[in-house]
Structures are given as C-alpha cells and as structure tokens.
Design a protein around this motif. Structure first.
Motif, PDB file in Angstrom:
ATOM      1  N   ASN A  24       0.823  -1.211   0.000  1.00  0.00           N
ATOM      2  CA  ASN A  24       0.000   0.000   0.000  1.00  0.00           C
ATOM      3  C   ASN A  24       0.859   1.264   0.000  1.00  0.00           C
ATOM      4  OD1 ASN A  24      -2.287   1.614   0.046  1.00  0.00           O
ATOM      5  ND2 ASN A  24      -2.664   1.355   2.238  1.00  0.00           N
ATOM      6  N   SER A  25       1.757   1.359  -0.997  1.00  0.00           N
ATOM      7  CA  SER A  25       2.668   2.496  -1.108  1.00  0.00           C
ATOM      8  C   SER A  25       2.106   3.559  -2.041  1.00  0.00           C
ATOM      9  CB  SER A  25       4.031   2.045  -1.642  1.00  0.00           C
ATOM     10  OG  SER A  25       4.676   1.178  -0.742  1.00  0.00           O
ATOM     11  N   ARG A  26       2.571   4.791  -1.842  1.00  0.00           N
ATOM     12  CA  ARG A  26       2.265   5.892  -2.757  1.00  0.00           C
ATOM     13  C   ARG A  26       3.527   6.711  -2.970  1.00  0.00           C
ATOM     14  NH1 ARG A  26      -1.805   3.393  -2.343  1.00  0.00           N
ATOM     15  NH2 ARG A  26      -3.984   4.121  -2.175  1.00  0.00           N
ATOM     16  N   PHE A  27       3.681   7.240  -4.188  1.00  0.00           N
ATOM     17  CA  PHE A  27       4.735   8.214  -4.451  1.00  0.00           C
ATOM     18  C   PHE A  27       4.260   9.571  -3.958  1.00  0.00           C
ATOM     19  CE2 PHE A  27       5.199   5.230  -8.161  1.00  0.00           C
ATOM     20  CZ  PHE A  27       6.354   4.611  -7.699  1.00  0.00           C
ATOM     21  N   ILE A  28       5.199  10.392  -3.492  1.00  0.00           N
ATOM     22  CA  ILE A  28       4.838  11.749  -3.091  1.00  0.00           C
ATOM     23  C   ILE A  28       5.880  12.727  -3.610  1.00  0.00           C
ATOM     24  CG2 ILE A  28       5.996  11.542  -0.815  1.00  0.00           C
ATOM     25  CD1 ILE A  28       3.700  13.407   0.241  1.00  0.00           C
ATOM     26  N   ALA A  29       5.402  13.831  -4.168  1.00  0.00           N
ATOM     27  CA  ALA A  29       6.275  14.931  -4.628  1.00  0.00           C
ATOM     28  C   ALA A  29       5.727  16.210  -4.029  1.00  0.00           C
ATOM     29  CB  ALA A  29       6.317  14.976  -6.147  1.00  0.00           C
ATOM     30  N   GLY A  30       4.855  16.931  -4.770  1.00  0.00           N
ATOM     31  CA  GLY A  30       4.250  18.137  -4.211  1.00  0.00           C
ATOM     32  C   GLY A  30       3.248  17.839  -3.118  1.00  0.00           C
ATOM     33  N   GLY A  31       2.540  16.721  -3.259  1.00  0.00           N
ATOM     34  CA  GLY A  31       1.584  16.305  -2.239  1.00  0.00           C
ATOM     35  C   GLY A  31       0.308  17.112  -2.190  1.00  0.00           C
ATOM     36  N   THR A  32       0.036  17.935  -3.209  1.00  0.00           N
ATOM     37  CA  THR A  32      -1.094  18.851  -3.121  1.00  0.00           C
ATOM     38  C   THR A  32      -2.446  18.134  -3.159  1.00  0.00           C
ATOM     39  OG1 THR A  32      -1.006  19.201  -5.515  1.00  0.00           O
ATOM     40  CG2 THR A  32       0.184  20.769  -4.126  1.00  0.00           C
ATOM     41  N   ASN A  33      -2.503  16.939  -3.707  1.00  0.00           N
ATOM     42  CA  ASN A  33      -3.731  16.152  -3.705  1.00  0.00           C
ATOM     43  C   ASN A  33      -3.661  15.029  -2.670  1.00  0.00           C
ATOM     44  OD1 ASN A  33      -5.441  13.944  -6.025  1.00  0.00           O
ATOM     45  ND2 ASN A  33      -6.314  15.289  -4.504  1.00  0.00           N
ATOM     46  N   LEU A  34      -2.545  14.317  -2.657  1.00  0.00           N
ATOM     47  CA  LEU A  34      -2.414  13.167  -1.761  1.00  0.00           C
ATOM     48  C   LEU A  34      -2.533  13.548  -0.289  1.00  0.00           C
ATOM     49  CD1 LEU A  34      -1.801  10.183  -1.247  1.00  0.00           C
ATOM     50  CD2 LEU A  34       0.639  10.740  -1.396  1.00  0.00           C
ATOM     51  N   LEU A  35      -1.823  14.579   0.143  1.00  0.00           N
ATOM     52  CA  LEU A  35      -1.846  14.942   1.555  1.00  0.00           C
ATOM     53  C   LEU A  35      -3.226  15.410   1.997  1.00  0.00           C
ATOM     54  CD1 LEU A  35       1.594  16.733   2.041  1.00  0.00           C
ATOM     55  CD2 LEU A  35       0.938  14.426   2.719  1.00  0.00           C
ATOM     56  N   ASP A  36      -3.923  16.135   1.140  1.00  0.00           N
ATOM     57  CA  ASP A  36      -5.288  16.545   1.468  1.00  0.00           C
ATOM     58  C   ASP A  36      -6.162  15.326   1.726  1.00  0.00           C
ATOM     59  OD1 ASP A  36      -4.835  19.232   1.357  1.00  0.00           O
ATOM     60  OD2 ASP A  36      -5.671  19.521  -0.647  1.00  0.00           O
ATOM     61  N   LEU A  37      -6.029  14.316   0.866  1.00  0.00           N
ATOM     62  CA  LEU A  37      -6.864  13.127   0.997  1.00  0.00           C
ATOM     63  C   LEU A  37      -6.441  12.270   2.187  1.00  0.00           C
ATOM     64  CD1 LEU A  37      -7.253  12.143  -2.767  1.00  0.00           C
ATOM     65  CD2 LEU A  37      -8.849  13.404  -1.314  1.00  0.00           C
ATOM     66  N   MET A  38      -5.168  12.299   2.528  1.00  0.00           N
ATOM     67  CA  MET A  38      -4.713  11.571   3.714  1.00  0.00           C
ATOM     68  C   MET A  38      -5.272  12.191   4.992  1.00  0.00           C
ATOM     69  SD  MET A  38      -0.742  10.769   2.689  1.00  0.00           S
ATOM     70  CE  MET A  38      -0.301  10.132   4.317  1.00  0.00           C
ATOM     71  N   LYS A  39      -5.356  13.492   5.021  1.00  0.00           N
ATOM     72  CA  LYS A  39      -5.838  14.179   6.230  1.00  0.00           C
ATOM     73  C   LYS A  39      -7.285  13.818   6.558  1.00  0.00           C
ATOM     74  CE  LYS A  39      -2.713  18.120   5.635  1.00  0.00           C
ATOM     75  NZ  LYS A  39      -2.616  19.547   5.217  1.00  0.00           N
ATOM     76  N   ILE A  40      -8.087  13.570   5.541  1.00  0.00           N
ATOM     77  CA  ILE A  40      -9.487  13.206   5.784  1.00  0.00           C
ATOM     78  C   ILE A  40      -9.698  11.693   5.670  1.00  0.00           C
ATOM     79  CG2 ILE A  40     -10.384  15.460   5.106  1.00  0.00           C
ATOM     80  CD1 ILE A  40     -11.089  14.321   2.394  1.00  0.00           C
ATOM     81  N   GLU A  41      -8.598  10.944   5.568  1.00  0.00           N
ATOM     82  CA  GLU A  41      -8.581   9.484   5.575  1.00  0.00           C
ATOM     83  C   GLU A  41      -9.322   8.869   4.387  1.00  0.00           C
ATOM     84  OE1 GLU A  41      -9.586   7.840   9.372  1.00  0.00           O
ATOM     85  OE2 GLU A  41      -8.057   9.002  10.422  1.00  0.00           O
ATOM     86  N   VAL A  42      -9.383   9.619   3.285  1.00  0.00           N
ATOM     87  CA  VAL A  42      -9.845   9.028   2.043  1.00  0.00           C
ATOM     88  C   VAL A  42      -8.728   8.177   1.448  1.00  0.00           C
ATOM     89  CG1 VAL A  42     -10.548   9.546  -0.330  1.00  0.00           C
ATOM     90  CG2 VAL A  42     -11.565  10.791   1.571  1.00  0.00           C
ATOM     91  N   GLU A  43      -7.512   8.715   1.453  1.00  0.00           N
ATOM     92  CA  GLU A  43      -6.316   7.936   1.124  1.00  0.00           C
ATOM     93  C   GLU A  43      -5.647   7.520   2.435  1.00  0.00           C
ATOM     94  OE1 GLU A  43      -4.904   6.840  -1.578  1.00  0.00           O
ATOM     95  OE2 GLU A  43      -5.518   8.072  -3.296  1.00  0.00           O
ATOM     96  N   GLN A  44      -5.254   6.246   2.520  1.00  0.00           N
ATOM     97  CA  GLN A  44      -4.621   5.738   3.734  1.00  0.00           C
ATOM     98  C   GLN A  44      -3.402   4.890   3.398  1.00  0.00           C
ATOM     99  OE1 GLN A  44      -7.366   3.986   6.590  1.00  0.00           O
ATOM    100  NE2 GLN A  44      -9.064   5.217   5.804  1.00  0.00           N
ATOM    101  N   PRO A  45      -2.387   5.498   2.745  1.00  0.00           N
ATOM    102  CA  PRO A  45      -1.187   4.716   2.411  1.00  0.00           C
ATOM    103  C   PRO A  45      -0.429   4.282   3.667  1.00  0.00           C
ATOM    104  CG  PRO A  45      -0.804   7.049   2.037  1.00  0.00           C
ATOM    105  CD  PRO A  45      -2.268   6.909   2.344  1.00  0.00           C
TER     106      PRO A  45
END
Length: 316
Positions: A24-45
C-alpha cells in the motif's frame, strides 16, 4: 491522519521497485492532492516514497523538435518556460487557469496528471462511493450531479477529471514516459493514459502497480492559434464546469479537447473534420451518446457556446 512509513527514492527504478515491495505504497512529490486526501482518511497509504530528490525537474528539447518535461517540473515553472509560452501556449493557459499560485508552485507535472478523479461524494466518507470503496455504490447517481459527467460515465461512477493541464496535454498529443518496477520503460499516449470508469472506477490510469512517471513529451509545435477557455462557478480556484482546449489553424481545421464532461479529458479525433462547419456540428459529434442528468444537461449547450467563443477568438 493514519500512521505511515517513509523513504526517499535514490533513482526512478528504485522508487518503482520500492512501490511494489512495500504494501500500500504511494509516491509523493508536491503532495497537493495526496496529503489533502490523507488528512481526511480518504487515502490511507502505509508507506510514502519521496521522489523529490530524483533528477526529473528539467525541460529539454527533443531530437524530434518537441519538448521533454520532467515529471517533477512544477506547474509554475512549466507555465513560465519561454519555449512553452511561445510554442505550446495552450499548455501555459491551461496551467494558469488551474488551482492557485501557491498550489502551482508545489504541484508537479506527474502529480497533476495523477490527481484523483473525484466529486464531493468522494470526499465525504459517510457517502457511498465506488471510487473510494469499490462496491459501495455511487451516491452521486440520483444525488446532486450538477458538476458531474455527461459522457463516458457508467453505473458505477459519474465523476469528472479535474486537471486543466491534462486537457491541454490531450489536445497537444503528449506522451507519458514511465519506468516499471522491473526496470523497463515505456511511452503511453495521452489518449490511452486515463481510463473511463466502467465497473472499476477506482482504476483511473493504465499504469501498472508501482509504475512511476518520469516525463511527459510533447511533439513538434502544432502552430495555429492556441486557446484555453474555462467556464467555472467562480473566477479562480474552481474546477471547470466545462473547458475547451483548442489549436485552430488558419483554414479553420484544428484539434479540440474538452474538460469537465467526462472521467478523462474528452477528445474525439474523428469529429475534428467537422470543426470548420462550426461549433454546433462539432459538438453534436463530440458528445454523441451523452447521457446527462437533469441537473447537468446544461453542459452540452455550454460546450457548444464555449467552443463557439473559442472559434470566434481564433478567427480574430
């Protein structure tokens, strides 16, 4: 935010290999979409692979006369590049129309293409969403659907792709370069990169697990007049209700991609032969088979009117 582990990639091949080695890995660079979704637990890498240290932030000419844009080129830098502004003005216009200045300073070329195709129901974990939880249903179907897809949707998902840049890339016939976990590389035409929802809306691209974008290549400049027109509910920081990316030649021929209407940038090359006949004839072919809801049926005439304005601007 759920706990996760973290590593810094040392090479593109190593990053791709790590993505399949760690569950359950994800790449991260700018994080402008991924981090937002992680904060609300839509994405849970469970594991993040930081690719910011890789040498993928250059824009270079290709032997064929086009441009190769590194995956980590920030949206602001890409929009401001003199070669892009001169030869691919459509791309600059689309980038400037997207998000905000602060987000464009962080967002990357690859990350922009990989934004989750989403709608308000995707963000709300109390609502059914096949994209967030496959098999749970789609609350948007029968719900509030004003901003949703009118074509290419399915009984599983009616969300629209949010990227402005991707619409321009589709009109420019860009290709996406990648490296796979086994070290092999490939080029994917933009026409084939994003997928329609079908019965698996959680699958949004043709990338295989662990595959890393390394660059996007543009062919030789197409010439003509470049226009990106975006219609939205407010003047900035809003997704398109409808957007039109067009390259129009002096004889009235051209290429057109449309955003805000489907799960991916929508272009139908076969319809472009009717472009000299005007916006109505072209739109009728482009959106043939559309299945809008009562709330978003306005998007079909809106595409026609927006394209009409684009063609009028191209003619001067």
């Amino acid at each position: 935010m759920k706990p996760f582990t973290y590593e810094r990639a040392t090479s593109p091949a190593a990053a791709a290999a790590a993505a399949v080695r760690q569950r359950n890995s994800r790449f991260i660079a700018g994080g402008t979409n991924l981090l937002d979704l992680m904060k609300i637990e839509v994405e849970q890498p469970e594991h993040l692979i930081d690719v910011n240290g890789l040498d993928l932030a250059a824009i270079a000419a290709t032997p064929e006369g086009g441009l190769r844009i590194g995956a980590l080129v920030r949206n602001t830098d890409l929009a401001a590049d003199a070669r892009v502004r001169r030869d691919y003005a459509l791309l600059t216009r689309a980038l400037v129309a997207g998000a905000s200045g602060q987000l464009r300073n962080k967002a990357t070329t690859a990350g922009n293409l990989l934004q989750r195709t989403r709608c308000p129901y995707f963000y709300d974990t109390n609502q059914a969403c096949n994209k967030r939880l496959p098999g749970s249903g789609c609350a948007a179907i029968g719900g509030f659907s004003r901003s949703h897809a009118v074509i290419g949707a399915s009984a599983s998902c009616i969300a629209t792709h949010p990227s402005d840049m991707a619409v321009a890339m589709r009109a420019l016939d860009a290709r996406v370069e990648t490296v796979q976990p086994n070290g092999t590389t490939r080029q994917i035409p933009m026409a084939d990169f994003h997928t329609l929802p079908g019965s698996t809306p959680q699958v949004e691209t043709t990338l295989v697990p662990g595959e890393l974008i390394t660059a996007v290549t543009l062919p030789r400049p197409p010439g003509g007049t470049h226009i990106y027109q975006k219609v939205r509910d407010r003047a900035s920081y809003a997704f398109a209700l409808v957007s039109v990316a067009a390259v129009v030649q002096k004889d009235g021929t051209g290429r057109v991609a449309v955003g805000g209407v489907a799960h991916k940038p929508w272009r139908l090359e076969a319809a472009e032969a009717s472009l000299p006949q005007g916006a109505r004839a072209f739109t009728a072919q482009l959106l043939a088979g559309a299945t809008p809801t009562e709330q978003n049926a306005f998007k079909i005439p809106l595409v026609e009117r927006t394209l009409g304005a684009v063609l009028a601007e191209a003619k001067g």
